[in-house]
Design an enzyme around this catalytic site. Structure first.
Site, PDB file in Angstrom:
ATOM      1  N   ASP A 232       7.164  -3.897  10.108  1.00 49.28           N
ATOM      2  CA  ASP A 232       5.701  -3.874  10.315  1.00 49.28           C
ATOM      3  C   ASP A 232       5.303  -4.110  11.773  1.00 49.28           C
ATOM      4  OD1 ASP A 232       6.505  -6.516  10.127  1.00 49.28           O
ATOM      5  OD2 ASP A 232       4.904  -7.153   8.760  1.00 49.28           O
TER       6      ASP A 232
ATOM      7  N   SER B 265       8.753  -4.821   5.703  1.00 50.57           N
ATOM      8  CA  SER B 265       8.585  -5.924   6.647  1.00 50.57           C
ATOM      9  C   SER B 265       9.572  -7.056   6.427  1.00 50.57           C
ATOM     10  CB  SER B 265       7.152  -6.433   6.560  1.00 50.57           C
ATOM     11  OG  SER B 265       6.272  -5.351   6.706  1.00 50.57           O
TER      12      SER B 265
ATOM     13  N   ARG C 213       0.823  -1.199   0.000  1.00 48.06           N
ATOM     14  CA  ARG C 213       0.000   0.000   0.000  1.00 48.06           C
ATOM     15  C   ARG C 213       0.862   1.255   0.000  1.00 48.06           C
ATOM     16  NH1 ARG C 213      -4.848  -1.320   3.383  1.00 48.06           N
ATOM     17  NH2 ARG C 213      -4.134  -3.237   4.311  1.00 48.06           N
TER      18      ARG C 213
HETATM   19  C1  BG6 Z   1      -1.048  -5.165   7.720  1.00 50.64           C
HETATM   20  C2  BG6 Z   1       0.053  -4.175   8.019  1.00 50.64           C
HETATM   21  O1  BG6 Z   1      -2.220  -4.759   8.330  1.00 50.64           O
HETATM   22  O2  BG6 Z   1      -0.648  -6.416   8.203  1.00 50.64           O
HETATM   23  C3  BG6 Z   1       1.319  -4.649   7.352  1.00 50.64           C
HETATM   24  O3  BG6 Z   1      -0.298  -2.919   7.557  1.00 50.64           O
HETATM   25  C4  BG6 Z   1       1.661  -6.012   7.818  1.00 50.64           C
HETATM   26  O4  BG6 Z   1       2.372  -3.792   7.635  1.00 50.64           O
HETATM   27  C5  BG6 Z   1       0.510  -6.928   7.589  1.00 50.64           C
HETATM   28  O5  BG6 Z   1       2.818  -6.497   7.153  1.00 50.64           O
HETATM   29  C6  BG6 Z   1       0.789  -8.298   8.128  1.00 50.64           C
HETATM   30  O6  BG6 Z   1      -0.241  -9.179   7.790  1.00 50.64           O
HETATM   31  P1  BG6 Z   1      -0.311  -9.996   6.469  1.00 50.64           P
HETATM   32  O7  BG6 Z   1      -1.228 -11.097   6.804  1.00 50.64           O
HETATM   33  O8  BG6 Z   1      -0.832  -9.075   5.436  1.00 50.64           O
HETATM   34  O9  BG6 Z   1       1.064 -10.496   6.166  1.00 50.64           O
HETATM   35  C1  GLC Z   2       8.984 -11.817   8.252  1.00 48.17           C
HETATM   36  C2  GLC Z   2       9.933 -10.665   8.207  1.00 48.17           C
HETATM   37  C3  GLC Z   2       9.684  -9.723   9.361  1.00 48.17           C
HETATM   38  C4  GLC Z   2       8.226  -9.333   9.382  1.00 48.17           C
HETATM   39  C5  GLC Z   2       7.366 -10.544   9.422  1.00 48.17           C
HETATM   40  C6  GLC Z   2       5.904 -10.207   9.422  1.00 48.17           C
HETATM   41  O1  GLC Z   2       9.264 -12.549   9.374  1.00 48.17           O
HETATM   42  O2  GLC Z   2      11.260 -11.147   8.249  1.00 48.17           O
HETATM   43  O3  GLC Z   2      10.486  -8.606   9.253  1.00 48.17           O
HETATM   44  O4  GLC Z   2       7.979  -8.557  10.500  1.00 48.17           O
HETATM   45  O5  GLC Z   2       7.651 -11.362   8.330  1.00 48.17           O
HETATM   46  O6  GLC Z   2       5.516  -9.549   8.268  1.00 48.17           O
END
Ligand code: BG6
Ligand code: GLC
Ligand code: BG6
Ligand code: GLC
Length: 917
Positions: free
Chosen positions: A657, A603, A539
């Site tokens: 994240d 992330s 996003r």
């Molecule tokens: C979202 C966050 O809501 O959740 C992201 O904005 C995050 O930063 C993500 O990485 C994690 O959840 P998923 O299931 O989308 O990997």
């Molecule tokens: C993976 C990434 C980590 C992140 C997590 C959740 O483990 O290495 O940085 O926080 O995924 O998205």
């Protein structure tokens, strides 16, 4: 010659007179074709009622599901014990079904008596007695060393939810055992069998005698799909379409229904055809008001019906010169075998005379003719009634199959059918008249019901073996509390290594400093851009923070990152990101705005030396772009912006994240000191005392540590609980050997573990008919959202099946049950492991803060946590169990981590401003 003729004339006149007399007297017992057709329609209605979910509870014809789903297919084999209890004779048997395809069955049996004190005593007496007979049978045949599965033919109405269960609904016929009704017959028998230490018998199936009869006959004639007993009692079963059986989930294939038609009429629906004799029989029986249809038909009652009629006729002066003999007053004096003998072709009249004489009556020739005719009317009525109900079943079968003509076979058993000289013929004739569009073959079960019971047991034994294998596989996913405690303490040890300078380089839990040192205090304000890369969605956001009010306005757009970009070159990846930013700025109409401050949620593990410097340690999850590892991603983004040369941005912070999530939640709850992601990946950050962070100078205050706990176990410390499926998932991933804990706990991999298990079970022939489809071979088909849907409690099996079908997996309902179980085992373990890790963190916080009890909030995000129906609960339960001194509140991050990234950027901007001034 003339005299002979005269005699013959005299005799036939006499016969005619007597027959007319009896006919007149028993006018009510003679049923016209119209009445039979009407009864047939009534019985069709009863069947509907018994099958319907809402009408079943009050239906008198119970239509009980039997969990027998198919007739024998010839693949059954093995050696079985069988019990046959509830007909006129109690037997113990062994049945040996030979190798596949040969259809060769060898049986040995022994009858045992069933004295009145046993069949009308207490439940434990009955089952102990039955078990004693089994033990005796095995001992006399020197087979006590064998462990044999047992199939129980139990000829009474039982409620079943599986084959190896039978809750007795009521006793019928001659049985009236105290304390057995509403209890599970299979467990009672098993319990009694356990008393015999020298034998090892496993009760695998309970079947009604009708079902066993159908199976016995179907073994020889695959057209057989109905079983009828006309013996001591009467009853029928047939194969019904699953889609018509409301009481059992699933709509595929068929299941045998035990109609328990003997109860027809209990609601008064047969009053118009019941006679005073039927009422009298009922009142004198051990179950008044019950089994009214049965009492007009079956062997236990026919002789008595005849007796009551003879008595009444005698009282009316129509028989035996009106001389009432005590014999006629004695209940049970006339039995069905007498009725059969009296109706015998040719010798019948002679037999009648002898039987009546043996009873001490003195019959005239007229009496004998009349009595014989009474028998005929009673047994004919029985055959007619039975034919009407059977015709209803046959019509139902024909309609279910949408055929204009049905060819079918009915398996038959029972002493009345077997020994009454006219019964079968009459029955067949009436049935054929009532259902002219069915070609019915009646097949007598010569060998009784044991063979059929063995067939059902063979299937049950196969299912049991399958169950064992499935349980073995899934048991590897069951963690004991000791396992979890050990995971928790190992996690704690790894965290300590990660914080120490000396051990950090080799630590699997990297404990990366983030340079985020304070939670937002509400004074933040301004307009910020944020990027959110690395979860399910990429996003770009615009975040407007208004100071003082703790309120934030956000605008965002989701962009796709194609696989070839995720796994292409670094330059391509960052160019794509910048392209998306440009698109967003256009979309928002702010491209010209002077360089906005930007917070970059990235992330992945980054080594940071400042808030705006993040060197990618290594890619995780689904990313593998080249030339990025070891590079500063902020720099790469800056360069890509320069390359595009359309706008300027001020990249202030790169944020994991977990950190973004903690900040998002911390904005609302100052106790929030931990950020957890349970999504595509799995990770945690938390606020650590500066004094504990050896990699960063200074001892004052706190700093957020991105643990990158996904790497936990990469040194083999979790091998004890890793399964072959985890290893397979790891080996098939983009980063083999890495992120082992993440691969057991996060959304991207749970589906893959499930897939590996399903492949294995299919290989063993336990799923998908043993066929591994191309679809099942496809990586990534079980996304988190599918797992979450499959495991939803509200979902009926049919819906699970539909989801699997959408995924391209052609599953049966049984398959769906197994798939759901597999998903459950895998996600449960994930939640527990995640909980054990989190317990280590909250405990560490409690110890570092040196408090007896710690109140702390964990900000959480991620699709697994948000969508899965059980994950969050099990996670919370585990934390509570393993960290009992911490009161942990879980706060769901509703706004994603972009908001947190913007807040971090705002704080940094404020500090920067202060420094600049
Ligand atoms: C979202 C966050 O809501 O959740 C992201 O904005 C995050 O930063 C993500 O990485 C994690 O959840 P998923 O299931 O989308 O990997
Ligand atoms: C993976 C990434 C980590 C992140 C997590 C959740 O483990 O290495 O940085 O926080 O995924 O998205
Ligand atoms: C036997 C079957 O042949 O017939 C039994 O093996 C069944 O299972 C019985 O109950 C029914 O007939 P009857 O006349 O013995 O009640
Ligand atoms: C009684 C029982 C039934 C059985 C039948 C024939 O009707 O209730 O279960 O099948 O007798 O034995």
């Amino acid at each position: 010659m003339f005299a002979v003729h005269l005699l013959a004339f005299y005799f036939s006149k006499l016969k005619e007179d007597q027959i007319k007399k009896v006919d007149r007297f028993l006018y009510h017992m003679r049923l016209s074709d119209d009445t039979l057709l009407d009864l047939m329609t009534r019985f069709q209605g009863e069947m509907e009622k018994g099958l319907g979910r809402d009408t079943h509870p009050t239906a008198c014809v119970k239509m009980l599901p039997t969990f027998v789903r198919s007739i024998p297919d010839g693949s059954e084999k093995g050696e079985f014990l069988a019990l046959d209890l509830g007909g006129s004779k109690f037997r113990v048997l062994t049945v040996q079904v030979s190798e596949e395809g040969k259809r060769n069955v060898h049986m040995e049996s022994q009858f045992y008596p069933t004295p009145k004190e046993i069949i009308q005593g207490s439940s434990s007496q009955l089952f102990d007695y039955v078990a004693d007979c089994v033990a005796d049978f095995m001992k006399t045949r020197n087979m006590t060393h064998k462990k044999l599965p047992l199939g129980l033919t139990f000829s009474f109405p039982c409620h079943q939810t599986k084959l190896e269960e039978g809750i007795l609904l009521s006793w019928t016929k001659k049985f009236k055992v105290r304390g057995a009704q509403d209890t599970n017959v299979v467990s009672s028998l098993s319990k009694s069998l356990k008393r015999h230490k020298d034998i090892d018998v496993d009760v695998l199936a309970l079947v009604n005698d009708t079902v066993a009869t159908m199976m016995t006959c179907a073994y020889d004639d695959p057209y057989c799909e109905v079983g009828v007993i006309i013996g001591t009692g009467t009853n029928a079963c047939y194969m019904e379409d699953m889609s018509n059986i409301d009481l059992v989930e699933g709509d595929e294939g068929r299941m045998c229904i035990n109609t328990e038609w003997g109860a027809f009429g209990e609601d008064g629906s047969l009053e118009d055809i019941r006679t005073e004799f039927d009422r009298e029989i009922d009142l004198g029986s051990i179950n008044p008001g019950k089994q009214l249809f049965e009492k007009m038909i079956s062997g236990l009652y026919l002789g008595e019906l005849v007796r009551l009629i003879l008595l009444k006729m005698t009282k009316a002066g129509l028989l035996f010169r009106g001389e009432k003999s005590s014999v006629l007053f004695t209940k049970g004096k006339i039995e069905t075998r007498h009725v059969a003998a009296m109706e015998k072709y040719k010798e019948g009249l002679q037999n009648t005379r002898e039987i009546l004489r043996e009873m001490g009556l003195e019959p005239s020739e007229e009496d004998c003719v009349a009595v014989q005719h009474v028998c005929t009317i009673v047994s004919f009525r029985s055959a007619n009634l039975l034919a009407a109900a059977l015709a209803a079943i046959l019509t139902r079968l024909r309609e279910n199959k949408k055929l204009t003509r049905l060819r079918t076979t009915v398996g038959m058993d029972g002493t009345l059918y077997k020994t009454h000289p006219q019964y079968p013929k009459r029955l067949h004739k009436v049935v054929r008249k009532l259902v002219p569009n069915c070609d019915v073959r009646f097949l007598l079960s010569e060998s009784g019901s044991a063979k059929g019971a063995a067939m059902v047991t063979a299937v049950a034994a196969r299912l049991q073996a399958q169950r064992k294998l499935i349980d073995e596989v899934l048991s590897q996913f069951q963690l004991t509390r000791e396992h979890l405690v050990s995971v928790k303490s190992k996690m704690r040890a790894e965290m300590d290594y990660g914080l120490k300078k000396a051990t950090q380089p080799l630590a699997t839990v990297k404990m990366l400093p983030t340079y985020v040192c304070a939670m937002p205090d509400g004074t933040e304000k301004g307009k910020y851009l944020a990027l959110d890369l690395g979860g399910t969605n990429f996003r770009v956001l615009l975040v407007k923070i208004r100071s003082g009010r703790r309120s934030v306005r956000m605008y965002n757009k989701i962009f796709a990152i194609p696989l070839e970009i995720m796994q292409g070159t670094g330059e391509e990846l960052f160019d794509h990101i910048v392209h998306c930013i440009a698109d967003f700025l256009d979309y928002m109409g702010i491209k010209g705005a002077s360089s906005l401050p930007l917070g970059f949620t990235f992330s992945f593990p980054c080594k940071q030396t400042g808030l705006d410097k993040g060197i990618l340690v290594e890619w995780t999850k689904g990313f593998k772009a080249t030339d990025c590892e070891g590079e500063d991603v902020v720099e790469m983004l800056r360069e890509a912006i320069k390359r595009r040369n359309e706008f300027e941005l001020d990249i202030v912070a790169v944020v994991n994240d977990t950190v973004g999530t903690m900040m998002t939640c911390g904005y609302e709850d100052p106790d929030c000191e931990i950020g957890l992601i349970a999504g595509t990946g799995s990770n945690v950050c938390y606020m650590e005392e500066m004094g504990n962070i050896e990699l960063v100078d200074g001892d004052e205050g706190k700093m957020c540590i991105n643990t990158e706990w996904g790497g936990f176990g990469d040194n083999g410390c979790l091998d004890e609980i890793r399964t072959q499926y985890d290893v397979e998932v790891d080996e098939g991933s983009l980063n083999p050997g890495k992120q082992r804990y993440e691969k057991m706990t996060s959304g991207m991999y749970l589906g893959e573990i499930v897939r590996q298990i399903l492949i294995d079970l299919t290989k063993h022939g336990l799923l998908f008919r043993g066929q591994i489809s191309e679809r099942l071979r496809t990586r990534g088909i079980f996304e988190t959202k599918f797992l979450s849907q499959i495991e939803s409690d509200r979902l009926a099996l049919l819906q699970v099946r539909r989801i699997l079908q959408q995924l391209g997996l052609d599953s049966t309902c049984d398959d769906s049950i197994v798939v759901k179980e597999v998903c459950g085992a895998v996600s449960r373990r994930a939640a527990q492991l995640c909980g054990a890790g989190l317990a280590a963190i909250v405990e560490k916080r409690r110890e570092d803060r040196k408090v007896e009890r710690l109140k702390i909030t964990v900000g959480v995000d991620g699709t697994l946590y948000k969508l899965h129906p059980h994950f969050s609960r099990i996670l919370r339960e585990t934390v509570k169990d393993l960290a009992p001194q911490c009161d942990v509140t879980f706060m769901l991050s509703e706004d994603g981590s972009g908001k947190g990234a913007a807040l971090i950027t705002a704080v940094a901007k404020r500090l920067q401003l202060r420094k600049d001034n």
